[in-house]
Design a protein around this motif. Structure first.
Motif, PDB file in Angstrom:
ATOM      1  N   GLU A  81       1.057  -1.321   0.417  1.00  0.00           N
ATOM      2  CA  GLU A  81       0.209  -0.222  -0.169  1.00  0.00           C
ATOM      3  C   GLU A  81       0.665   1.108  -0.256  1.00  0.00           C
ATOM      4  O   GLU A  81       1.198   2.097  -0.704  1.00  0.00           O
ATOM      5  N   TYR A  82       1.906   0.915   0.920  1.00  0.00           N
ATOM      6  CA  TYR A  82       2.719   2.102   0.501  1.00  0.00           C
ATOM      7  C   TYR A  82       3.998   2.805  -0.743  1.00  0.00           C
ATOM      8  O   TYR A  82       3.401   3.954  -1.184  1.00  0.00           O
ATOM      9  N   LEU A  83       4.229   1.417  -1.402  1.00  0.00           N
ATOM     10  CA  LEU A  83       4.520   1.312  -2.967  1.00  0.00           C
ATOM     11  C   LEU A  83       3.714   2.071  -3.597  1.00  0.00           C
ATOM     12  O   LEU A  83       3.570   3.300  -4.511  1.00  0.00           O
ATOM     13  N   ARG A  84       2.121   1.455  -3.607  1.00  0.00           N
ATOM     14  CA  ARG A  84       0.964   2.364  -4.112  1.00  0.00           C
ATOM     15  C   ARG A  84       0.964   3.831  -4.313  1.00  0.00           C
ATOM     16  O   ARG A  84       1.029   4.227  -5.006  1.00  0.00           O
ATOM     17  N   LYS A  85       1.157   4.141  -3.440  1.00  0.00           N
ATOM     18  CA  LYS A  85       1.113   5.585  -2.991  1.00  0.00           C
ATOM     19  C   LYS A  85       1.887   6.407  -3.088  1.00  0.00           C
ATOM     20  O   LYS A  85       2.094   7.260  -4.106  1.00  0.00           O
ATOM     21  N   ALA A  86       2.894   5.264  -3.122  1.00  0.00           N
ATOM     22  CA  ALA A  86       4.580   6.138  -3.552  1.00  0.00           C
ATOM     23  C   ALA A  86       4.845   6.284  -5.186  1.00  0.00           C
ATOM     24  O   ALA A  86       4.770   7.525  -5.833  1.00  0.00           O
ATOM     25  N   TRP A  87       3.807   4.881  -5.841  1.00  0.00           N
ATOM     26  CA  TRP A  87       4.153   4.845  -7.261  1.00  0.00           C
ATOM     27  C   TRP A  87       3.102   5.930  -7.888  1.00  0.00           C
ATOM     28  O   TRP A  87       2.991   6.439  -9.257  1.00  0.00           O
ATOM     29  N   GLU A  88       1.659   5.998  -7.193  1.00  0.00           N
ATOM     30  CA  GLU A  88       1.056   7.778  -7.614  1.00  0.00           C
ATOM     31  C   GLU A  88       1.313   8.946  -7.403  1.00  0.00           C
ATOM     32  O   GLU A  88       1.211   9.172  -8.524  1.00  0.00           O
ATOM     33  N   GLU A  89       2.018   8.730  -6.153  1.00  0.00           N
ATOM     34  CA  GLU A  89       2.814  10.453  -6.406  1.00  0.00           C
ATOM     35  C   GLU A  89       3.578  10.851  -7.120  1.00  0.00           C
ATOM     36  O   GLU A  89       3.801  11.823  -7.747  1.00  0.00           O
ATOM     37  N   ARG A 137      12.187   6.573 -12.151  1.00  0.00           N
ATOM     38  CA  ARG A 137      11.087   7.043 -10.748  1.00  0.00           C
ATOM     39  C   ARG A 137      10.755   5.610 -10.009  1.00  0.00           C
ATOM     40  O   ARG A 137       9.945   6.213  -9.124  1.00  0.00           O
ATOM     41  N   ILE A 138      11.376   4.336 -10.460  1.00  0.00           N
ATOM     42  CA  ILE A 138      10.787   2.870  -9.798  1.00  0.00           C
ATOM     43  C   ILE A 138      11.282   3.918  -8.307  1.00  0.00           C
ATOM     44  O   ILE A 138      10.855   3.015  -7.638  1.00  0.00           O
ATOM     45  N   ARG A 139      12.835   3.639  -8.925  1.00  0.00           N
ATOM     46  CA  ARG A 139      13.721   4.476  -7.577  1.00  0.00           C
ATOM     47  C   ARG A 139      13.541   5.269  -6.565  1.00  0.00           C
ATOM     48  O   ARG A 139      13.374   5.301  -5.950  1.00  0.00           O
ATOM     49  N   LYS A 140      13.189   6.084  -7.530  1.00  0.00           N
ATOM     50  CA  LYS A 140      12.490   7.450  -6.496  1.00  0.00           C
ATOM     51  C   LYS A 140      11.092   7.139  -5.465  1.00  0.00           C
ATOM     52  O   LYS A 140      11.077   7.359  -4.952  1.00  0.00           O
ATOM     53  N   ALA A 141      10.509   6.387  -6.160  1.00  0.00           N
ATOM     54  CA  ALA A 141       9.538   5.492  -5.226  1.00  0.00           C
ATOM     55  C   ALA A 141       9.249   5.105  -4.656  1.00  0.00           C
ATOM     56  O   ALA A 141       8.550   4.702  -3.725  1.00  0.00           O
ATOM     57  N   ILE A 142      10.016   4.358  -4.645  1.00  0.00           N
ATOM     58  CA  ILE A 142      10.488   2.922  -3.392  1.00  0.00           C
ATOM     59  C   ILE A 142      11.001   4.170  -2.145  1.00  0.00           C
ATOM     60  O   ILE A 142      10.526   3.605  -1.374  1.00  0.00           O
ATOM     61  N   HIS A 143      12.494   4.162  -2.203  1.00  0.00           N
ATOM     62  CA  HIS A 143      12.712   5.617  -1.175  1.00  0.00           C
ATOM     63  C   HIS A 143      11.373   6.216  -0.607  1.00  0.00           C
ATOM     64  O   HIS A 143      11.438   6.752   0.711  1.00  0.00           O
ATOM     65  N   ARG A 144      11.021   7.293  -1.668  1.00  0.00           N
ATOM     66  CA  ARG A 144       9.670   7.608  -1.118  1.00  0.00           C
ATOM     67  C   ARG A 144       8.743   6.652  -0.524  1.00  0.00           C
ATOM     68  O   ARG A 144       7.425   6.930   0.639  1.00  0.00           O
ATOM     69  N   ALA A 145       8.242   5.977  -0.272  1.00  0.00           N
ATOM     70  CA  ALA A 145       7.556   4.660  -0.191  1.00  0.00           C
ATOM     71  C   ALA A 145       7.758   4.277   1.549  1.00  0.00           C
ATOM     72  O   ALA A 145       7.347   3.916   2.768  1.00  0.00           O
ATOM     73  N   VAL A 146       9.423   3.902   1.650  1.00  0.00           N
ATOM     74  CA  VAL A 146       9.605   4.587   3.192  1.00  0.00           C
ATOM     75  C   VAL A 146       9.302   5.397   3.600  1.00  0.00           C
ATOM     76  O   VAL A 146       9.107   5.835   5.140  1.00  0.00           O
ATOM     77  N   GLU A 147       9.755   6.653   3.014  1.00  0.00           N
ATOM     78  CA  GLU A 147       9.162   8.151   3.303  1.00  0.00           C
ATOM     79  C   GLU A 147       7.475   8.010   4.105  1.00  0.00           C
ATOM     80  O   GLU A 147       7.306   8.251   5.956  1.00  0.00           O
TER      81      GLU A 147
END
Lengths: 153, 732
Positions: A81-89, A137-147
């Motif tokens: 779910e965190y990853l989904r949110k980050a993927w969308e952002e 973007r995948i790299r960025k989104a994984i970091h964002r999901a952690v945030e």
């Protein structure tokens, strides 16, 4: 008849043991979010989780999932779910086709690593091809999901 | 046509205000779709009472973001709230005007009419509200899904205006005012994909996900040699496989000479209850082939042939000018170089596939196709059906890159559905995709250039040879076509007094097909690599040399084309110089390379930084600037440019399809490799902001990348790469 447990639901199917899970899930059970890309575990489009471990469903037999819990992109988990949110952002996808597999692999990564570095991400995600080229973007989104996860905690 | 027929044909919900316009006619008349209208619209908006706005998207979505861009351009001018907007994918129908999704053309041809449609909807809603309040329309202003009476601050919801709006006479086009750029809410801003939630939850439906009751799955073995046919086959092993229901021999379907259709290769099909059984059945077929004359094709020796041909005098094509021989004789320095590039395959992540259901002289298809109208016409032609009895539903495309313009896979599904009297999904394996595709042409290019004592270019001889796409439709088309030359060969953006362009013969032995950026992949690599060699010979800075070569500010106007501006090309080069900090001190083993290319009317310059350690290349940074005029979705343009950088890297690092004895030697992603995340560099993209006409986005980012990588390798090592891919040089 065999029983598969997918995303918390039971499915009875009548197929040979050797049928790859990918086709049982897509053609017999009818969950089409898991994608076919290569058939030989080279591209990661068909990634699913079996008891939390990321596997290539095109090269994993149905028999290997019996009595275990399968998670596909239609399922849910806290990290997914965190990853989904980050993927969308970050607006990661282009055509979107490989993203089911990308998200599943990323879920497995976050399940095993609290705060992955770029190197950790590259190592875990290298088996997932994106022909549209959304890797940065995948790299960025994984970091964002952690945030996002840390914000919640 | 009656309103209710429209609603049915276009799959819209009943009720609501429906506006349509025809973008193919000269004048952009917008009309309300009430009973008795006589024109044929091809762009639509529907507004319903609950406020829901549905926009019919006529182009195929393959990752370029068109569903979002089309909808947002209309919504912006309409003052619609994005949360109320959804899209409906159009089927293939001439009523929609041109639906061919290629050539980076959707926004550049549709943005203006879409904006007008939105503005028309807005003005109708303002007029309706004015009538309700009995005030002048000038006192009413649409804003974010409401019409506001400015003086009294009363508000009316768009949805509540629908019934009255249907009775309003359509305003004249001259009453329309399009927004000023500063007032845009969505155009030029960052919008997420309208399909984002479906993408992240597995709900997005691609062709491969189409499902019909009682649908069969089919896999086909096609001859490894292009246009070979089945001599005989033994299907006894295949038939014993679990789930296999039928084995069908498919004869090739070939269009007549000159028809712009693709037909199908034929082969032996296995129809089964699921995809795996179909694949297993296919792998257990024993087939003897009649190889065609293409059996003699060896792409490696053909490359040698092409190199020999371009190193000799060939056919001169316009617009050659001056006297290159004289320039070479008088030149202070003369530089020569020959480059070659192999065939490439599209390899979209979603393999070619289609569902067809043929019954009662009618056919319905669900497929990921770039040109649904052409598919519809092709089905009608080959199966002798009335056009109106053929329906082509367009699913999402899991990548396409030109492959899904050529819908041989749909024809296969139709033949099989007709044969087994049930809906059939044809699924290509990845091996089928790599080995039976339409291939980007392999090429050889020879250049000779002269420099005067100031290091300025005085002569330019450019000879290219590659099999033409035209050979698909007309056998013996051994020279490239005008449209191919126009992609970077005879429209050089450089000011040189003496130019000669030549084209040498190149026969085709496989199906040649367009791949993202098409012949610009070839010219982009050749021209930029050779300009780099000239720049090095001149001793000048690479970017200064190129600015000088582009020459003075000038505009070149051509009929039916956007005007070329040398100033805009120089601008992207100057901007990438700044963005990349060109000329900065680099660590040992690092190098920077630059390239620029004008294609699909857009201007792109890229700088790549590589490191080369122990002869292994790592792409560290890619910087690209695009000037595509007025753009719709900023983040989407950036995403396309990032993707183009990765696509270009795949070409440079790994891209090679080779044929031996007429058959493709590669088979899957282990030997036809793609850029993976480990290879992915930092990518920085900037878009030029201006008010110019919108131009292409999907393709123009590709051509500069491979050549900029090679120029950077030269900068790092002094080693000039004239033959791709780098894999063959042991550098990856």
């Amino acid at each position: 008849m065999k029983t598969l447990s997918i995303n918390g639901k039971s499915y009875q199917i009548d197929v040979p043991d050797s049928m790859p899970l990918l086709w049982a899930i897509r053609d017999i059970i009818g969950l089409t979010g898991t994608k076919f890309g290569c058939g030989v575990a080279q591209c990661g489009a068909c990634s699913i989780l079996i008891n939390g471990v990321s596997v290539r469903s095109c090269s994993t037999q149905v028999s290997q999932a019996i009595g275990k819990e399968v998670t596909t992109i239609e399922g849910s988990s806290p990290n997914l779910e965190y990853l989904r949110k980050a993927w969308e952002e970050i607006n990661v996808p282009q055509c979107g086709y490989c993203q089911s597999g990308q998200l599943i692999s990323a879920t497995a990564l976050l399940d095993s690593s609290e705060n992955p570095t770029d190197e950790d991400i590259d190592r875990m995600m290298n088996g997932n091809i994106c022909r549209c080229g959304t890797y940065t973007r995948i790299r960025k989104a994984i970091h964002r999901a952690v945030e996002l996860k840390n914000e919640k905690l | 046509m009656k309103r209710r027929d429209f609603v049915k044909i276009f799959g819209l919900a009943s009720g609501g205000l429906i506006l349509g316009c025809n973008v193919s006619s000269d004048k952009l008349m917008v009309n309300s779709l009430e009973d008795g209208i006589s024109f044929v619209p091809n762009l639509f908006i529907q507004l319903q009472k609950d406020g829901k706005v549905t926009i019919v998207v006529t182009r195929s979505e393959m990752g370029q973001g068109i569903r979002t861009s089309m909808a947002s351009a209309i919504a912006d001018e309409m003052e619609a709230d994005w949360n109320f907007v959804s899209v409906k994918q159009a089927t293939g129908d001439v009523k929609f005007g041109d639906q061919n999704t290629d050539g980076s053309r959707s926004i550049r041809t549709l943005l203006h009419p879409m904006r007008k449609m939105g503005a028309m909807a807005k003005i109708i809603l303002e007029k309706t509200a004015a009538k309700k309040w009995n005030v002048s329309q000038s006192e009413c202003k649409a804003e974010n899904h409401y019409v506001i009476h400015v003086k009294s601050n009363q508000k009316l919801f768009f949805g509540d205006l629908v019934d009255e709006a249907r009775k309003i006479a359509i305003p004249n086009e001259n009453e329309l005012t399009l927004k000023q750029k500063k007032d845009f809410k969505y155009i030029g801003k960052n919008l997420k994909s309208i399909d984002i939630k479906d993408f992240t939850t597995g709900k997005a439906i691609y062709g491969l996900d189409a499902r019909l009751p009682n649908m069969k799955f089919a896999a086909i073995t096609r001859c490894p040699v292009t246009y070979g046919t089945v001599k005989n086959y033994d299907d006894s092993d295949a038939k014993s496989i679990f789930g296999v229901e039928k084995v069908v021999k498919l004869d090739p379907l070939k269009p007549s000479v000159g028809e712009q259709f693709f037909g199908m290769l034929g082969g032996v099909a296995v129809v089964a209850s699921n995809t795996w059984s179909a694949f297993q059945g296919k792998n257990n077929l024993d087939i003897e082939w009649n190889f065609s004359e293409n059996e003699s094709y060896d792409s490696s020796s053909f490359n040698d042939t092409l190199v020999k041909r371009v190193e000799k005098q060939a056919k001169v094509v316009p617009p050659s000018k001056g006297n290159v021989e004289k320039a070479f004789k008088e030149g202070n320095q003369v530089v020569e170089a020959t480059y070659s590039m192999p065939h490439l395959a599209h390899a979209p992540m979603e393999v070619p596939n289609a569902v067809a259901w043929f019954q009662d002289q009618k056919c319905e298809v669900w497929a990921p196709v770039q040109n649904p109208q052409s598919v519809r016409a092709e089905i009608a032609r080959f199966f002798e059906l009335e056009l109106e009895n053929v329906t082509v539903n367009v699913t999402l495309l899991g990548g396409a890159f030109g492959r899904k313009s050529k819908a041989d896979f749909v024809i296969e599904a139709v033949v099989l559905s007709k044969e087994v009297k049930a809906p059939v999904q044809v699924v290509w394996s990845r091996e089928d995709d790599i080995q039976n595709g339409f291939y980007h042409a392999q090429s050889a290019q020879y250049f000779k250039g002269s420099l005067d004592k100031n290091g300025d270019v005085t002569g330019w001889l450019y000879r290219a040879a590659f099999p033409s796409i035209t050979s698909l439709f007309k056998p013996m088309s051994d020279y490239v076509a005008g449209f191919e030359l126009g992609m970077g060969f005879n429209n050089l953006p450089y000011q040189i007094d003496n130019i000669q362009i030549e084209n040498a013969k190149a026969e085709s032995h496989v199906r040649i097909g367009w791949l993202r950026s098409v012949s610009n992949i070839i010219s982009g690599f050749g021209v930029n690599s050779f300009v780099d060699e000239l720049a090095v010979a001149s001793g000048k800075d690479g970017i200064d040399f190129r600015l000088n070569l582009i020459g003075k500010d000038r505009e070149i106007k051509k009929r039916f084309q956007h005007t070329f501006s040398s100033a805009r090309l120089k601008n992207v080069l100057l901007k990438v110089k700044k963005l990349s900090n060109w000329g900065k001190e680099l660590p040992n083993g690092h190098g920077m390379g630059v390239a620029l290319h004008y294609s699909f009317y857009s201007y792109v310059a890229s700088v790549v930084e590589v490191s080369v350690i122990n002869n292994k290349v790592k792409v560290e940074n890619i910087y690209s600037i695009i000037d595509c005029g007025l753009y719709v979705n900023k983040d989407n343009v950036i995403n396309q440019m990032e993707g183009a950088a990765i696509f270009g890297m795949s070409i440079a690092l790994y891209g090679k399809i080779s044929m031996k004895n007429g058959a493709v030697e590669q088979s899957n992603f282990h030997d036809y490799q793609m850029t993976r995340i480990k290879d992915a560099p930092n990518i920085k993209i900037e878009i030029i902001d201006n008010d110019q006409e919108p131009t292409g986005v999907g393709e123009p980012g590709v051509p500069p990348i491979a050549t900029a990588i090679c120029n950077a390798i030269f900068n790092a090592t002094g080693k000039r790469i004239r033959k791709l891919p780098l894999l063959e040089h042991g550098m990856v």
